[in-house]
Design an enzyme around this catalytic site. Structure first.
Site, PDB file in Angstrom:
ATOM      1  CG  HIS A 164      20.006 -14.117 -31.865  1.00 10.65           C
ATOM      2  ND1 HIS A 164      21.016 -14.470 -32.717  1.00 10.65           N
ATOM      3  CD2 HIS A 164      19.503 -12.951 -32.357  1.00 10.65           C
ATOM      4  CE1 HIS A 164      21.134 -13.567 -33.675  1.00 10.65           C
ATOM      5  NE2 HIS A 164      20.227 -12.637 -33.483  1.00 10.65           N
TER       6      HIS A 164
HETATM    7  C1  BDR Z   1      21.688 -11.312 -28.698  1.00 13.83           C
HETATM    8  O1  BDR Z   1      21.742  -9.897 -28.586  1.00 13.83           O
HETATM    9  C2  BDR Z   1      20.487  -9.372 -28.262  1.00 13.83           C
HETATM   10  O2  BDR Z   1      20.128  -8.333 -29.098  1.00 13.83           O
HETATM   11  C3  BDR Z   1      19.503 -10.501 -28.335  1.00 13.83           C
HETATM   12  O3  BDR Z   1      18.509 -10.398 -27.328  1.00 13.83           O
HETATM   13  C4  BDR Z   1      20.344 -11.732 -28.160  1.00 13.83           C
HETATM   14  O4  BDR Z   1      20.444 -12.100 -26.809  1.00 13.83           O
HETATM   15  C5  BDR Z   1      21.963 -11.702 -30.125  1.00 13.83           C
HETATM   16  O5  BDR Z   1      23.219 -11.280 -30.525  1.00 13.83           O
END
Ligand code: BDR
Ligand code: CA
Length: 318
Positions: free
Chosen positions: A243
């Site tokens: 992500h």
């Molecule tokens: C986001 O949530 C976190 O777990 C990850 O680092 C990312 O920023 C994804 O939904």
């Protein structure tokens, strides 16, 4: 090559945060001026320590790191599922301690100082809950107004949730902060689940980086292996969404995603929908656009950028 874009990364490392930070450090298009940390994937003490150690691993003890908010503005009981990134945030990968502590100014003051000292407008890349960014907007709206852009990983337009059926983790963790940030008038690129779920990395995508054998590669692949195992156990899939790296990649190469300028609100009241980004894709509300929302991504180009840049960074450290 044109002048690098000055950036500050607000982050909660975090496995995918770690890869995102490394990608930023490895990219000549960006000039990373500071990291500010926030509680999210794990507590603030861990996210700050992880940021310091990661910079040390990459030979960048010169970049200041300042700690921000440990808990959300209102929803003080938000907690991550500790198994997602491991209790330490790095999936049990232990990096060498950094030879320094966090900057005593704190996240908001460091952000203010970096923006005020920069000749060129600064891009803020937010990879965690938006608590620090909301604090900046509240304390120094004049400084927030000087930002070139806020590129944030969070939310979704059509793919709504990974924390609840309606909410993505970063927005869910501190929806009041997110609501204030999207209403602040700062130009926003929203990199949400619509695109991060299109840009999945499979074990084979890491083969070249694994073969390179550098110290950064070994560290981040240890984290990726933990993250992959988590996805296998939880969801029965081998692939992982990187992500936060995609948000950094969009700051490097905006053409990697197709965006639409739309009005975005954040729901922070609903009992089932708290933390949902309400994205008016068809303009039915008639309100002006508040964000460029990424809807499509060139996943192959993103994967190639991510792995090749980390390999190059390792090469430069030898
Ligand atoms: C986001 O949530 C976190 O777990 C990850 O680092 C990312 O920023 C994804 O939904
Ligand atoms: Ca994150």
């Amino acid at each position: 090559m044109s002048t690098p874009t000055p950036v500050v990364i607000d982050t909660d490392p975090g496995i995918d945060d770690a890869l995102a930070i490394v990608l930023a450090l490895a990219s000549p298009e960006l000039d990373v001026r500071a990291l500010t940390t926030v509680g999210g994937n794990t507590g603030l003490a861990n996210t700050t320590e992880n940021a310091l150690r990661l910079l040390h691993l990459c030979g960048r003890d010169d970049i200041p790191v300042a700690a921000g908010a440990d808990v959300p503005l209102v929803r003080r009981d938000s907690r991550a599922d500790a198994s997602t990134h491991g209790a330490d945030g790095f999936g049990g990968v232990v990096l060498d301690p950094a030879p320094r502590a966090a900057d005593p100014r704190g996240a908001v003051q460091l952000l203010v100082d970096v923006v005020e000292a920069s000749a060129a407008p600064v891009t803020l890349i937010a990879l965690g809950p938006l608590t620090n960014v909301a604090a900046l907007v509240a304390a120094r709206p004049d400084v927030a107004a000087r930002l070139e852009r806020l590129v944030l990983m969070g939310g979704g337009a059509r793919v709504l949730g990974n924390m609840t059926p309606a909410a993505e983790f970063n927005i869910w963790f501190d929806p009041e902060a997110a609501a204030r940030v999207v209403a602040a008038g700062v130009p926003i690129t929203m990199v949400g689940l619509d695109v991060t779920h299109q840009a999945l990395t499979a074990p084979g995508d890491w083969a070249g980086l694994r073969a390179s054998g550098g110290r950064v590669a070994r560290a981040v692949l240890g984290m990726v292996d933990y993250y992959t195992e988590y996805h296998r156990a939880r969801l029965g899939i081998d692939s992982t969404a990187q992500h936060d790296s995609l948000a950094v990649a969009v700051a490097i190469r905006p053409d990697l995603v197709a965006t639409r300028a739309v009005h975005v609100d954040v729901e922070y009241v609903g009992t089932l929908t708290r933390g949902m980004t309400v994205v008016d894709l068809d303009g039915v509300g008639g309100l002006p656009p508040t964000a460029d929302v990424a809807l499509e991504v060139d996943a192959a180009a993103f994967n190639a950028l991510l792995t090749s840049r980390i390999t190059e960074l390792d090469g430069s450290l030898r």
